[in-house]
Each structure stands twice: as structure tokens, then as C-alpha cells.
Motif scaffolding. Structure first.
Motif, short mmCIF file in Angstrom:
data_model
loop_
_atom_site.label_atom_id
_atom_site.label_comp_id
_atom_site.label_asym_id
_atom_site.label_seq_id
_atom_site.Cartn_x
_atom_site.Cartn_y
_atom_site.Cartn_z
N TYR A 121 0.83 -1.20 0.00
CA TYR A 121 0.00 0.00 0.00
C TYR A 121 0.87 1.26 0.00
CZ TYR A 121 -3.50 -3.43 1.44
OH TYR A 121 -4.33 -4.52 1.50
N PRO A 122 0.26 2.43 -0.18
CA PRO A 122 1.04 3.69 -0.17
C PRO A 122 1.34 4.17 1.25
CG PRO A 122 -1.26 4.19 -0.56
CD PRO A 122 -1.16 2.69 -0.52
N GLU A 123 1.69 3.22 2.15
CA GLU A 123 2.03 3.52 3.54
C GLU A 123 0.88 4.21 4.28
OE1 GLU A 123 5.92 5.31 3.45
OE2 GLU A 123 6.77 3.58 2.44
N LEU A 124 -0.33 3.90 3.82
CA LEU A 124 -1.58 4.32 4.44
C LEU A 124 -2.64 3.33 3.96
CD1 LEU A 124 -2.95 6.53 6.21
CD2 LEU A 124 -3.48 7.75 4.09
N ARG A 125 -3.42 2.74 4.88
CA ARG A 125 -4.30 1.63 4.49
C ARG A 125 -5.77 1.96 4.72
NH1 ARG A 125 -1.18 -4.05 5.64
NH2 ARG A 125 0.90 -3.34 5.06
N VAL A 126 -6.30 2.82 3.88
CA VAL A 126 -7.74 3.08 3.89
C VAL A 126 -8.37 2.74 2.55
CG1 VAL A 126 -7.61 4.86 5.67
CG2 VAL A 126 -7.37 5.51 3.26
N ASP A 127 -7.56 2.23 1.61
CA ASP A 127 -8.02 1.83 0.28
C ASP A 127 -7.32 0.53 -0.08
OD1 ASP A 127 -9.04 1.68 -2.26
OD2 ASP A 127 -7.75 3.25 -3.10
N SER A 128 -8.01 -0.36 -0.75
CA SER A 128 -7.45 -1.67 -1.08
C SER A 128 -6.53 -1.64 -2.30
CB SER A 128 -8.57 -2.68 -1.33
OG SER A 128 -9.39 -2.26 -2.41
N ARG A 129 -6.44 -0.52 -3.00
CA ARG A 129 -5.62 -0.46 -4.23
C ARG A 129 -4.14 -0.43 -3.87
NH1 ARG A 129 -9.00 3.61 -8.26
NH2 ARG A 129 -11.06 2.86 -7.65
N TYR A 152 11.75 9.19 4.56
CA TYR A 152 11.73 8.99 3.11
C TYR A 152 11.87 7.49 2.87
CZ TYR A 152 13.12 8.58 -1.74
OH TYR A 152 13.18 8.20 -3.06
N SER A 153 11.02 6.94 2.03
CA SER A 153 11.12 5.52 1.70
C SER A 153 10.93 5.32 0.20
CB SER A 153 10.07 4.71 2.46
OG SER A 153 8.78 4.86 1.88
N THR A 154 11.58 4.28 -0.30
CA THR A 154 11.44 3.93 -1.71
C THR A 154 11.47 2.42 -1.85
OG1 THR A 154 12.38 4.20 -3.94
CG2 THR A 154 13.93 4.10 -2.10
N ALA A 155 10.69 1.90 -2.78
CA ALA A 155 10.67 0.49 -3.10
C ALA A 155 10.54 0.36 -4.62
CB ALA A 155 9.52 -0.23 -2.41
N ASP A 156 11.49 -0.32 -5.25
CA ASP A 156 11.53 -0.44 -6.71
C ASP A 156 11.26 -1.89 -7.09
OD1 ASP A 156 11.95 -0.24 -9.40
OD2 ASP A 156 13.81 0.90 -9.24
N LEU A 157 10.09 -2.15 -7.66
CA LEU A 157 9.70 -3.50 -8.09
C LEU A 157 9.63 -3.59 -9.61
CD1 LEU A 157 6.87 -4.31 -5.49
CD2 LEU A 157 9.33 -4.74 -5.32
N ARG A 158 10.41 -2.77 -10.29
CA ARG A 158 10.40 -2.79 -11.75
C ARG A 158 11.38 -3.83 -12.28
NH1 ARG A 158 11.46 3.51 -12.76
NH2 ARG A 158 13.14 2.91 -11.34
N ALA A 159 10.95 -4.59 -13.29
CA ALA A 159 11.80 -5.57 -13.96
C ALA A 159 11.19 -5.90 -15.31
CB ALA A 159 11.96 -6.83 -13.12
N ASP A 214 7.88 6.07 -4.25
CA ASP A 214 8.69 6.96 -3.39
C ASP A 214 7.73 7.79 -2.55
OD1 ASP A 214 11.61 6.78 -4.71
OD2 ASP A 214 10.13 6.86 -6.32
N VAL A 215 7.97 7.83 -1.24
CA VAL A 215 7.06 8.54 -0.34
C VAL A 215 7.86 9.35 0.69
CG1 VAL A 215 5.16 8.35 1.30
CG2 VAL A 215 5.33 6.70 -0.57
N TRP A 216 7.53 10.63 0.80
CA TRP A 216 8.00 11.48 1.89
C TRP A 216 6.87 11.56 2.92
CZ3 TRP A 216 12.83 13.51 2.44
CH2 TRP A 216 13.65 13.53 1.30
#
Length: 385
Positions: free
Chosen positions: A226-234, A325-332, A340-342
Motif C-alpha cells: 500500500y502507499p504507507e496508508l491503508r484506507v483503500d485496497s488499491r 523517506y522511503s522507496t521500493a523499486d519493483l520494476r523488472a 517513493d514517499v515522503w
């Protein structure tokens, strides 16, 4: 398991029911058996804005955690905990088992633990989520933990500790909250130590999944969060389903205090041995800092090798300001996404059992031609008894 279940019961107290803090406690057989109910409620609200594309994250409210359980001592040197979860990112009408564990604490220098529980594998998973500086863990922590640890993991392991070091190792199975996940097999571990003369800790952690099991599909792995906030299932941060034989995640961590300022950082490399297309390599990291505005700074727990929430004096409690600041790269191979989230958060602990938090996020999702920017405000009211 909370510290309440591990407190020594005075040997000369009579059997029966007594109050320990805000909860009643049952004591039998001269204190050889105890039972104390537990309650955890996290109510969240989140509002997303500043999104430049349609079909983005939706605002909403959520019972993030609704846990009811019991814990205590089974016999001298043995503790237990059973917890049911009625909340979560997608609450349902029946709930699910969150924790069911027994632990032998008679070693003195360590604990042997067995059942469904949260292994001490990563800094943000070593202690209680009630102690986190933000509403949610960084995305890369959840992604790395999803391989062989995280919450409600079926596991058996040893947790060892000294005054200035902490180490843990587990063999793990599936997640107790995920249907059809029982065939999963893995290992996870962590080792940390304080630097000489400093209140700063360095460490390494690793997790490996040797048998992916059947969730989300036959012998497959899907990394997402999630986008480091869990009020939506997307979840736009998503590697997609990868047919795989195995996967692992590992990296260094740093945490500690510089005066009253608490700092923490983690980097993870994640590799998936895909059955088609070769090895998929991903990575992510975060860095954060927390400063007490009112009350005492964070203190290290020797039991978990993590820093517990700040404690306040009588009156206003503790107020903490934090940034991450956090980042997670799942591209391949032109698939997947990077997030990327501040985050800026303010948390007030008016008492040991109550938490009120607000945070602001500014993030970006990059996934080919469907890049997305977002901002969000998150609120939480939490109770931990």
C-alpha cells in the motif's frame, strides 16, 4: 506478546482475579497459571488529494486493527498468547486468527517460540506496531517480510539477547491470515549489536523462501504494498504474479539515538528466482528520524533490539515529531512499479495505552506510462490494553 504477560507475579499473592493496569488478571495454582485479556484498536481515516490521474487512491476510514485475545503464563518459564483479528486493510464479518503461540523463557539469555506470531526479523517488525513513529511501516519492510516473516507467520525459532546485542533465527511456514498458504516454507533471521560507547546499533537481516506455496497461485510470488496508508485496497506498487522456485531478501540496518534524536535506516535487496525469464532483482530502502517535543526520548529494548515509543511525564504525556523517506523499486523487464514517499508525522501518547497520530504524505508511483503523484493526510486513534 506484551510485557504484561512476562512480568513476574509475586509468589505470596493469593489466587483469584485482580487488576493489573486497565485489565483484570486471573491467577491460579499459586501463580503458575495466569490469564489476562488483551485489546488493541486502531481506527484510521485517510484523505488522498493532488492526484493527477483518474482511478487513483480513494479516501476512506478503516478499523486497521481490532484485536481481542488473552495472554499469560502456562507454567513457570512458559508463556502463551492467543489473539483474534477483526480489523485489517480489508475487514470482513468473521475475523481471523492473528496470533497463537507458546514460548519458553526459562533460558534466561533467550526465548524459544512456536506457533503463529510476528518474528523479530526487521527493525519495524522487531517490536510492537504501537511503538512505530508512523501509522504504517515503510513499504520495503512489508515487501521483504512477506517472503518469510511479518505478522501472523507460522514459525518456530530462537530469540537470543544480551545487554548490547540481539539475535534471532526462525524456520517459517505460511501466513495464518492467508488462505491456501500452508505449503510455504522459509527461514528468517536478524543480528544486531550496539557500537562501543554509543547508543547506535548496526545489524544485518535476511529472509529466504524455498517453497513459495500456492498463494497467489501455484508456486508463485507476488510482491506489493500500500502507499504507507491503508484506507483503500488499491496497490499500484506491484510486481505482478511471478512464477518462482525461490526468493530471498537481505540487507543492513542502522538504528539509535543521537542525543534525543532517534534515527533508523534500512536497505534491502530482494531477488526472485523466476521459473521463466531468469532472476528478478528488486531493492528498496528508508531513512527516518524522530524527535520528542514533549516527554522523554525513545529507549532501546534489550529484548527486541528495537526502540520503544517515547514516554511522557505526568500531565501532557509524550509528543513526537518524525520524518521519513522511503522507496521500493519493483520494476523488472518493463513490468512492476516504483514507489517513493515522503512522510511527516506527529504522534501524541497521552497515556501508555492511548495513541493519537496525524501524518502527511507526498508520494509518486512510477510504472511505465502510468506514473501517478499523490498526497495524503492520515489520522489514527489507537488503544492498546
Amino acid at each position: 506478546m506484551s510485557a504484561l504477560a512476562q512480568e513476574a507475579v509475586p509468589p505470596n499473592e493469593p489466587d483469584g482475579v485482580e487488576w493489573r493496569g486497565a485489565m483484570p488478571s486471573l491467577r491460579l495454582a499459586d501463580g503458575a497459571f495466569t490469564l489476562t485479556p488483551t485489546l488493541r484498536l486502531d481506527a484510521d481515516a485517510g484523505s488522498f488529494f493532488g492526484q493527477d490521474r483518474a482511478g487513483g487512491y480513494r479516501s476512506g476510514v478503516n478499523l486497521r486493527r481490532g484485536r481481542l485475545g488473552m495472554e499469560g503464563q502456562l507454567a513457570p518459564g512458559w508463556t502463551y498468547s492467543v489473539v483474534w483479528e477483526f480489523g485489517g486493510p480489508s475487514p470482513n464479518d468473521y475475523g481471523e486468527l492473528y496470533e497463537a503461540q507458546v514460548a519458553y523463557t526459562g533460558l534466561g539469555w533467550g526465548t524459544i517460540r512456536l506457533g503463529a506470531f510476528q518474528p523479530q526479523h526487521l527493525p519495524e517488525y522487531a517490536g510492537s506496531s504501537f511503538d512505530l513513529p508512523f501509522l504504517e511501516r515503510a513499504a520495503i519492510s512489508n515487501i521483504a517480510a512477506s517472503l518469510a516473516s511479518g505478522s501472523a507467520r507460522m514459525a518456530a525459532g530462537l530469540e537470543a539477547r544480551g545487554e548490547r546485542w540481539n539475535a534471532s533465527a526462525y524456520v517459517t511456514g505460511g501466513d495464518a491470515t492467508t488462505p491456501h498458504d500452508h505449503r510455504q516454507r522459509g527461514v528468517a533471521g536478524r543480528a544486531v549489536a550496539l557500537l562501543p560507547g554509543l547508543d547506535v546499533q548496526l545489524g544485518l537481516n535476511a529472509a529466504a523462501q524455498f517453497h513459495p506455496g500456492t498463494s497467489p497461485g501455484p508456486e508463485s510470488i507476488r510482491l506489493r504494498d500500500y502507499p504507507e496508508l491503508r484506507v483503500d485496497s488499491r496497490r499500484f506498487l506491484d510486481s505482478g504474479t511471478i512464477g518462482a522456485d525461490s526468493a530471498w531478501a537481505a540487507g543492513p540496518e542502522l538504528a539509535g539515538r543521537l542525543g534525543p534524536l532517534y534515527v533508523e535506516a534500512l536497505w534491502q535487496r530482494v531477488e526472485v528466482d523466476a521459473t521463466a525469464g531468469g532472476t528478478r532483482r528488486f531493492e528498496g530502502w528508508y531513512a527516518e528520524a524522530a524527535l520528542p517535543l514533549v516527554g522523554n526520548p525513545r529507549e532501546r529494548s534489550a529484548e527486541t533490539g528495537s526502540w520503544k515509543r517515547p514516554k511522557g511525564e505526568d500531565g501532557p504525556g509524550a509528543l513526537e515529531l518524525a520524518a521519513r523517506y522511503s522507496t521500493a523499486d519493483l520494476r523488472a523487464d518493463s513490468r512492476g512499479a516504483r514507489q517513493d514517499v515522503w512522510t511527516l508525522g506527529l504522534t501524541w501518547f497521552p497515556t501508555e495505552s492511548v495513541r493519537l497520530g496525524i501524518q502527511y504524505e507526498n508520494g509518486r508511483i512510477r510504472r511505465g506510462g502510468d506514473d501517478r503523484d499523490f498526497q495524503a493526510i492520515g489520522l489514527r486513534v489507537a488503544l492498546n490494553l
